[in-house]
Design a protein around this motif. Structure first.
Motif, PDB file in Angstrom:
ATOM      1  N   PHE A 198       0.484  -1.395  -0.007  1.00  0.00           N
ATOM      2  CA  PHE A 198      -0.055  -0.265   0.096  1.00  0.00           C
ATOM      3  C   PHE A 198       0.834   1.406  -0.028  1.00  0.00           C
ATOM      4  N   LEU A 199       0.347   2.633  -0.768  1.00  0.00           N
ATOM      5  CA  LEU A 199       0.882   3.574  -0.594  1.00  0.00           C
ATOM      6  C   LEU A 199       0.396   4.406  -0.762  1.00  0.00           C
ATOM      7  N   TRP A 200       1.153   5.514  -0.451  1.00  0.00           N
ATOM      8  CA  TRP A 200       0.683   6.669  -0.906  1.00  0.00           C
ATOM      9  C   TRP A 200       1.182   8.135  -1.440  1.00  0.00           C
ATOM     10  N   TYR A 201       0.278   8.603  -2.170  1.00  0.00           N
ATOM     11  CA  TYR A 201       1.262  10.046  -2.578  1.00  0.00           C
ATOM     12  C   TYR A 201       0.648  11.067  -2.775  1.00  0.00           C
ATOM     13  N   LYS A 202       0.785  12.180  -3.079  1.00  0.00           N
ATOM     14  CA  LYS A 202       0.240  13.439  -3.178  1.00  0.00           C
ATOM     15  C   LYS A 202       0.617  14.258  -3.870  1.00  0.00           C
ATOM     16  N   LYS A 203      -0.220  14.503  -4.268  1.00  0.00           N
ATOM     17  CA  LYS A 203      -0.426  15.687  -6.029  1.00  0.00           C
ATOM     18  C   LYS A 203      -0.258  17.181  -5.225  1.00  0.00           C
TER      19      LYS A 203
ATOM     20  N   SER B 261       0.999  19.348  11.345  1.00  0.00           N
ATOM     21  CA  SER B 261       0.252  19.557   9.999  1.00  0.00           C
ATOM     22  C   SER B 261       0.457  20.580   8.649  1.00  0.00           C
ATOM     23  N   GLN B 262       0.938  21.001   8.211  1.00  0.00           N
ATOM     24  CA  GLN B 262       1.556  22.560   7.818  1.00  0.00           C
ATOM     25  C   GLN B 262       0.737  22.585   6.466  1.00  0.00           C
ATOM     26  N   PRO B 263       0.809  24.509   6.056  1.00  0.00           N
ATOM     27  CA  PRO B 263       0.064  24.737   4.801  1.00  0.00           C
ATOM     28  C   PRO B 263       0.458  23.906   4.309  1.00  0.00           C
ATOM     29  N   GLY B 264       1.760  23.746   3.356  1.00  0.00           N
ATOM     30  CA  GLY B 264       2.204  22.809   2.162  1.00  0.00           C
ATOM     31  C   GLY B 264       2.397  21.742   2.066  1.00  0.00           C
ATOM     32  N   ASP B 265       1.611  20.998   3.168  1.00  0.00           N
ATOM     33  CA  ASP B 265       0.998  19.391   2.421  1.00  0.00           C
ATOM     34  C   ASP B 265      -0.164  19.136   2.591  1.00  0.00           C
ATOM     35  N   SER B 266      -1.014  21.220   1.944  1.00  0.00           N
ATOM     36  CA  SER B 266      -1.926  21.081   1.114  1.00  0.00           C
ATOM     37  C   SER B 266      -1.765  20.806  -0.074  1.00  0.00           C
ATOM     38  N   ALA B 267      -3.113  19.687  -0.778  1.00  0.00           N
ATOM     39  CA  ALA B 267      -2.793  18.944  -1.912  1.00  0.00           C
ATOM     40  C   ALA B 267      -3.748  18.236  -1.491  1.00  0.00           C
ATOM     41  N   VAL B 268      -3.604  17.155  -2.957  1.00  0.00           N
ATOM     42  CA  VAL B 268      -5.019  16.299  -3.498  1.00  0.00           C
ATOM     43  C   VAL B 268      -3.923  14.890  -2.629  1.00  0.00           C
ATOM     44  N   TYR B 269      -4.291  13.696  -1.664  1.00  0.00           N
ATOM     45  CA  TYR B 269      -3.751  13.119  -1.729  1.00  0.00           C
ATOM     46  C   TYR B 269      -4.375  11.665  -2.196  1.00  0.00           C
ATOM     47  N   PHE B 270      -3.488  10.610  -2.652  1.00  0.00           N
ATOM     48  CA  PHE B 270      -3.818   9.135  -2.809  1.00  0.00           C
ATOM     49  C   PHE B 270      -3.873   7.817  -2.056  1.00  0.00           C
ATOM     50  N   CYS B 271      -4.044   6.672  -1.903  1.00  0.00           N
ATOM     51  CA  CYS B 271      -4.047   6.110  -1.628  1.00  0.00           C
ATOM     52  C   CYS B 271      -3.993   4.873  -2.772  1.00  0.00           C
ATOM     53  N   ALA B 272      -3.641   4.012  -2.557  1.00  0.00           N
ATOM     54  CA  ALA B 272      -2.369   3.058  -3.450  1.00  0.00           C
ATOM     55  C   ALA B 272      -2.781   1.448  -3.105  1.00  0.00           C
ATOM     56  N   ALA B 273      -3.003   1.016  -3.384  1.00  0.00           N
ATOM     57  CA  ALA B 273      -2.428  -0.659  -3.407  1.00  0.00           C
ATOM     58  C   ALA B 273      -2.126  -1.120  -4.588  1.00  0.00           C
ATOM     59  N   ALA B 274      -1.093  -1.852  -4.630  1.00  0.00           N
ATOM     60  CA  ALA B 274      -0.782  -3.303  -5.136  1.00  0.00           C
ATOM     61  C   ALA B 274      -0.579  -4.331  -4.652  1.00  0.00           C
ATOM     62  N   ILE B 275      -0.882  -5.360  -5.935  1.00  0.00           N
ATOM     63  CA  ILE B 275      -0.693  -7.381  -5.894  1.00  0.00           C
ATOM     64  C   ILE B 275       0.376  -7.444  -5.981  1.00  0.00           C
ATOM     65  N   GLY B 276       1.512  -7.819  -5.130  1.00  0.00           N
ATOM     66  CA  GLY B 276       2.848  -8.453  -6.197  1.00  0.00           C
ATOM     67  C   GLY B 276       3.486  -8.159  -6.872  1.00  0.00           C
ATOM     68  N   GLY B 277       4.025  -6.469  -6.369  1.00  0.00           N
ATOM     69  CA  GLY B 277       4.727  -5.658  -7.291  1.00  0.00           C
ATOM     70  C   GLY B 277       3.941  -4.438  -8.055  1.00  0.00           C
ATOM     71  N   TYR B 278       4.650  -3.695  -8.594  1.00  0.00           N
ATOM     72  CA  TYR B 278       3.829  -2.636  -9.480  1.00  0.00           C
ATOM     73  C   TYR B 278       3.348  -3.010 -11.012  1.00  0.00           C
TER      74      TYR B 278
END
Lengths: 112, 114
Positions: free
Chosen positions: A33-38, A80-97
């Motif tokens: 599982f991963l988190w991405y920031k955009k 939390s900081q103002p620079g954290d303002s963004a869209v956060y995506f949760c992601a999941a994978a099976i056995g690799g990317y």
């Protein structure tokens, strides 16, 4: 069929407080599982990840918690900081990317 | 900042015309991916490549084709663009399939099909 769900489209938090972003998944085969920031007009950037053999992973102000029995993970940002303002995506994978499945994203606003 | 360049950054095209988007990497990574981002859907995988001339379909591959003739370039082609293909397209790369090799994304191409 949305296998990775982020049910909160948006979240507002005061600067200095904790931000908690939630994610639920339906496929029990996901093992990473991963988190991405955009930021606007940029591509997503990798933030933090967790393997299914762990229940917590920490990197500075960011901590991800995994509850496999509930098929739920969360991202905590403290403080939390103002620079954290963004869209956060949760992601999941099976056995690799080869086929990473993303959630719909949560827009975080940190208010100064 | 991973060396990923997407071109063009913005494109407006008419329904029925062919469109090719380019992704160029300078990292020599084996794996390359094309995603599209749409409101309410997050990021969805279109196609991916696991080596030169080796590609496979993703979740939303209908209407798209890809080619990878060199390690550094991964092309996404819309043979006949439709309005439903209006989206932001992201290219991503990864060094391996290992857990410590997450995807790194380019800055996207905004495509509008009128």
């Amino acid at each position: 069929d949305q296998q990775v769900k982020q049910n909160s489209p948006s979240l507002s938090v005061q600067e200095g407080r904790i931000s908690i972003l939630n994610c639920d998944y339906t496929n029990s085969m996901f093992d990473y599982f991963l988190w991405y920031k955009k930021y606007p007009a940029e591509g997503p950037t990798f933030l933090i990840s967790i393997s299914s053999i762990k229940d917590k992973n920490e990197d500075g102000r960011f901590t991800v918690f995994l509850n496999k029995s509930a098929k739920h993970l969360s991202l905590h940002i403290v403080p939390s900081q103002p620079g954290d303002s963004a869209v956060y995506f949760c992601a999941a994978a099976i056995g690799g990317y080869q086929k990473v499945t993303f959630g719909t994203g949560t827009k975080l606003q940190v208010i100064p | 900042d991973a060396g990923i360049t997407q071109s063009p950054r913005h494109k407006v095209t008419e329904t029925g015309t062919p469109v090719t988007l380019r992704c160029h990497q300078t990292e020599n990574h084996r794996y390359m991916y094309w995603y599209r981002q749409d409101p309410g859907h997050g990021l969805r995988l279109i196609h991916y490549s696991y080596g030169v001339k080796d590609t496979d379909k993703g979740e939303v591959s209908d209407g798209y084709s890809v080619s990878r003739s060199k390690t550094e370039d991964f092309l996404l082609t819309l043979e006949s663009a439709t309005s439903s293909q209006t989206s932001v397209y992201f290219c991503a790369i990864s060094e391996s399939q290992a857990d410590n090799s997450p995807l790194h994304f380019g800055n996207g191409t905004r495509l509008t099909v009128t």
